[in-house]
Design an enzyme around this catalytic site. Structure first.
Site, short mmCIF file in Angstrom:
data_model
loop_
_atom_site.label_atom_id
_atom_site.label_comp_id
_atom_site.label_asym_id
_atom_site.label_seq_id
_atom_site.Cartn_x
_atom_site.Cartn_y
_atom_site.Cartn_z
N ASN A 77 -12.87 -3.10 2.82
CA ASN A 77 -13.83 -2.00 2.90
C ASN A 77 -14.82 -2.11 1.75
O ASN A 77 -14.42 -2.31 0.59
CB ASN A 77 -13.09 -0.65 2.84
CG ASN A 77 -12.25 -0.40 4.07
OD1 ASN A 77 -12.63 -0.79 5.18
ND2 ASN A 77 -11.09 0.21 3.90
N ASP B 103 0.85 -1.19 0.00
CA ASP B 103 0.00 0.00 0.00
C ASP B 103 0.89 1.24 0.00
O ASP B 103 1.88 1.32 0.72
CB ASP B 103 -0.92 0.00 1.23
CG ASP B 103 -2.06 0.98 1.09
OD1 ASP B 103 -3.22 0.54 1.01
OD2 ASP B 103 -1.80 2.21 1.05
N HIS C 287 -12.41 -1.13 -6.68
CA HIS C 287 -11.93 -2.42 -7.22
C HIS C 287 -11.64 -3.27 -6.00
O HIS C 287 -10.76 -2.91 -5.20
CB HIS C 287 -10.68 -2.16 -8.07
CG HIS C 287 -10.11 -3.37 -8.75
ND1 HIS C 287 -9.70 -3.37 -10.06
CD2 HIS C 287 -9.84 -4.63 -8.29
CE1 HIS C 287 -9.23 -4.57 -10.39
NE2 HIS C 287 -9.30 -5.35 -9.31
N GLY D 288 -15.36 3.59 3.87
CA GLY D 288 -14.01 4.07 3.60
C GLY D 288 -13.39 3.53 2.34
O GLY D 288 -12.19 3.71 2.12
N THR E 172 -12.10 3.70 -1.08
CA THR E 172 -11.73 4.81 -1.96
C THR E 172 -11.39 4.33 -3.37
O THR E 172 -11.41 5.13 -4.31
CB THR E 172 -10.52 5.59 -1.40
OG1 THR E 172 -9.43 4.69 -1.24
CG2 THR E 172 -10.87 6.22 -0.07
N HIS F 274 -10.52 -5.25 -2.96
CA HIS F 274 -9.16 -5.53 -2.49
C HIS F 274 -9.19 -5.90 -1.03
O HIS F 274 -10.03 -5.43 -0.27
CB HIS F 274 -8.23 -4.33 -2.73
CG HIS F 274 -8.77 -3.03 -2.21
ND1 HIS F 274 -9.74 -2.32 -2.89
CD2 HIS F 274 -8.50 -2.33 -1.10
CE1 HIS F 274 -10.03 -1.22 -2.22
NE2 HIS F 274 -9.30 -1.21 -1.11
N HIS G 250 -7.08 -5.61 2.32
CA HIS G 250 -5.94 -5.04 3.03
C HIS G 250 -5.32 -6.12 3.91
O HIS G 250 -6.05 -6.85 4.61
CB HIS G 250 -6.40 -3.90 3.95
CG HIS G 250 -6.89 -2.68 3.24
ND1 HIS G 250 -6.10 -1.58 3.00
CD2 HIS G 250 -8.11 -2.38 2.72
CE1 HIS G 250 -6.80 -0.65 2.38
NE2 HIS G 250 -8.04 -1.11 2.19
P1 5GP Z 1 -9.67 1.55 0.38
O1 5GP Z 1 -9.68 2.91 1.04
O2 5GP Z 1 -10.39 1.59 -0.96
O3 5GP Z 1 -10.13 0.43 1.23
O4 5GP Z 1 -8.15 1.24 0.09
C1 5GP Z 1 -7.47 1.76 -0.98
C2 5GP Z 1 -6.00 1.70 -0.65
O5 5GP Z 1 -5.28 1.86 -1.84
C3 5GP Z 1 -5.55 2.80 0.30
O6 5GP Z 1 -5.00 2.21 1.48
C4 5GP Z 1 -4.51 3.57 -0.51
O7 5GP Z 1 -3.41 3.98 0.27
C5 5GP Z 1 -4.12 2.58 -1.57
N1 5GP Z 1 -3.70 3.19 -2.81
C6 5GP Z 1 -4.37 4.17 -3.51
N2 5GP Z 1 -3.71 4.47 -4.63
C7 5GP Z 1 -2.60 3.67 -4.66
C8 5GP Z 1 -1.53 3.52 -5.59
O8 5GP Z 1 -1.43 4.19 -6.63
N3 5GP Z 1 -0.58 2.61 -5.29
C9 5GP Z 1 -0.65 1.84 -4.16
N4 5GP Z 1 0.36 0.97 -3.96
N5 5GP Z 1 -1.65 1.95 -3.27
C10 5GP Z 1 -2.62 2.86 -3.51
ZN ZN Z 2 -10.13 -1.94 -11.43
#
Ligand code: 5GP
Ligand code: ZN
Length: 111
Positions: free
Chosen positions: A86, A30, A97, A92, A94, A99, A101
């Site tokens: 999430n 991340d 797609h 939360g 963002t 994923h 964590h």
């Molecule tokens: P979400 O908030 O959708 O559960 O998690 C998205 C995660 O993707 C966040 O923890 C954020 O730091 C990570 N993230 C967003 N853009 C990028 C990127 O360009 N590269 C990487 N390695 N992580 C990203």
């Molecule tokens: Zn995607």
């Protein structure tokens, strides 16, 4: 999927620190780590939430969990780790797609 940052990472259009890849998933660091070890396990197929699961996607996620468990000791996660998915902006999410964590490498608080 156009404009999806994880699709771009999977396609190699955006660099990432990959720690594992196979035909179905990729695991990379991340960019904004919330724990000493913070990885993202991402299925290569673009969909947003578990509401969109089907048999094939379920099988991929099952294998992804097994892969995470197998790799954990080699990724600095051997003493225990947390998996978080999430679902939706309210929770939360963002990146739209799905994923997983992977957080660990240190004691984690649960608050
Ligand atoms: P979400 O908030 O959708 O559960 O998690 C998205 C995660 O993707 C966040 O923890 C954020 O730091 C990570 N993230 C967003 N853009 C990028 C990127 O360009 N590269 C990487 N390695 N992580 C990203
Ligand atoms: Zn995607």
């Amino acid at each position: 999927m156009e404009n999806c940052v994880f699709c771009k990472i999977i396609a190699g259009e955006i660099p990432s620190a990959k720690v594992y890849e196979d035909g179905e998933i990729v695991i990379f660091k991340d960019i904004n780590p919330l724990a000493k070890v913070h990885l993202l396990c991402v299925p290569k197929e673009h969909y947003k939430t578990v509401a969109e699961l089907n048999a094939a996607r379920e099988a991929v996620l099952g294998r992804a969990l097994k892969t995470i468990g197998t790799l954990a000791p080699t990724l600095g996660l051997g003493d225990g780790f947390r998996l978080v998915v999430n679902q939706g902006e309210t929770a939360g999410q963002t990146v739209p797609h799905l994923h997983i964590h992977i957080l660990g490498g240190e004691p984690l608080k649960w608050e």
